[in-house]
Design a protein around this motif. Structure first.
Motif, PDB file in Angstrom:
ATOM      1  N   TRP A  17       0.824  -1.206   0.000  1.00  0.00           N
ATOM      2  CA  TRP A  17       0.000   0.000   0.000  1.00  0.00           C
ATOM      3  C   TRP A  17       0.857   1.255   0.000  1.00  0.00           C
ATOM      4  O   TRP A  17       2.042   1.218   0.297  1.00  0.00           O
ATOM      5  N   SER A  23      -2.707  -1.784  -3.035  1.00  0.00           N
ATOM      6  CA  SER A  23      -2.540  -2.323  -4.386  1.00  0.00           C
ATOM      7  C   SER A  23      -2.511  -3.848  -4.417  1.00  0.00           C
ATOM      8  O   SER A  23      -2.762  -4.444  -5.456  1.00  0.00           O
ATOM      9  N   ARG A  55      -8.622   2.276   0.509  1.00  0.00           N
ATOM     10  CA  ARG A  55      -9.179   2.131  -0.837  1.00  0.00           C
ATOM     11  C   ARG A  55      -8.435   1.029  -1.570  1.00  0.00           C
ATOM     12  O   ARG A  55      -7.277   0.764  -1.296  1.00  0.00           O
ATOM     13  N   SER A  56      -9.093   0.423  -2.540  1.00  0.00           N
ATOM     14  CA  SER A  56      -8.510  -0.636  -3.362  1.00  0.00           C
ATOM     15  C   SER A  56      -8.284  -0.137  -4.787  1.00  0.00           C
ATOM     16  O   SER A  56      -9.178   0.487  -5.371  1.00  0.00           O
ATOM     17  N   TYR A  69     -16.100  -5.468  -8.607  1.00  0.00           N
ATOM     18  CA  TYR A  69     -15.442  -5.264  -7.310  1.00  0.00           C
ATOM     19  C   TYR A  69     -16.208  -4.262  -6.444  1.00  0.00           C
ATOM     20  O   TYR A  69     -16.339  -4.450  -5.237  1.00  0.00           O
ATOM     21  N   GLN A  73     -17.917  -5.001  -2.833  1.00  0.00           N
ATOM     22  CA  GLN A  73     -17.661  -4.161  -1.660  1.00  0.00           C
ATOM     23  C   GLN A  73     -18.958  -3.761  -0.955  1.00  0.00           C
ATOM     24  O   GLN A  73     -18.957  -3.520   0.249  1.00  0.00           O
ATOM     25  N   ASN A 104      -8.930 -11.077  -8.106  1.00  0.00           N
ATOM     26  CA  ASN A 104      -9.040  -9.949  -7.183  1.00  0.00           C
ATOM     27  C   ASN A 104      -7.677  -9.635  -6.543  1.00  0.00           C
ATOM     28  O   ASN A 104      -7.144 -10.449  -5.798  1.00  0.00           O
ATOM     29  N   THR A 106      -7.039  -7.401  -4.266  1.00  0.00           N
ATOM     30  CA  THR A 106      -7.134  -6.895  -2.891  1.00  0.00           C
ATOM     31  C   THR A 106      -8.249  -7.574  -2.096  1.00  0.00           C
ATOM     32  O   THR A 106      -9.212  -6.937  -1.673  1.00  0.00           O
ATOM     33  N   LEU A 109     -10.399  -6.103   1.207  1.00  0.00           N
ATOM     34  CA  LEU A 109     -10.946  -4.802   0.807  1.00  0.00           C
ATOM     35  C   LEU A 109     -12.061  -4.993  -0.206  1.00  0.00           C
ATOM     36  O   LEU A 109     -13.062  -4.281  -0.186  1.00  0.00           O
TER      37      LEU A 109
END
Length: 144
Positions: A17, A23, A55-56, A69, A73, A104, A106, A109
């Motif tokens: 991150w 990330s 945040r992703s 995604y 979430q 995915n 992340t 998240l």
């Protein structure tokens, strides 16, 4: 870019991150040098709001995967949805949702562990036991 990890049972959650933008999240059997953001430790201790403020990279943009995604979430902590339900929300098919979950970058998240098959748990990389442990954690039935 910073990197570190925090434990979750027999696993370690590795995080890459910068500031509030994550990330990469991976589940590995060994720790990384350095700690993960405090939010991950809070989440893995059972705090439903533990990941707030992060945040992703996966949710940025307007690609089909980014829309998937963001839909994932929106699945509330402790609840699940199916690949088909997510597909219906974003206008695609369940197989595309499954591919997005597999790729995915992340997890946590983008809580892909909350996406299940209509007739069972579905898959999870690197191990289905990890998906079950995360769902149990969120339901207040910690198994780790």
């Amino acid at each position: 870019m910073r990197e570190g990890s925090c434990p979750f049972g027999l696993w370690h959650v590795h995080v890459a991150w910068e500031d509030d933008l994550v990330s990469r999240v991976r589940f590995l059997r060994y720790p990384a040098a350095g700690g993960a953001p405090e939010q991950f430790t809070r989440y893995l201790a059972g705090d439903p709001n533990g990941l707030a403020g992060l945040r992703s990279v996966a949710t940025e943009g307007e690609s089909v995967f980014a829309r998937i995604y963001r839909a994932v979430q929106a699945v509330p902590y402790g609840e699940t949805t199916t690949y088909g339900e997510v597909a219906g929300r974003v206008g695609t098919v369940p197989r595309v949702v499954g591919t997005a979950m597999r790729l995915n970058p992340t997890p946590l998240l983008v809580p892909c562990h909350r996406v299940v098959a209509k007739d069972g748990p579905g898959g999870f990389s690197p191990a289905l036991e990890l998906k079950q442990a995360l769902l149990s954690l969120e339901r207040g039935k910690r198994t780790y």
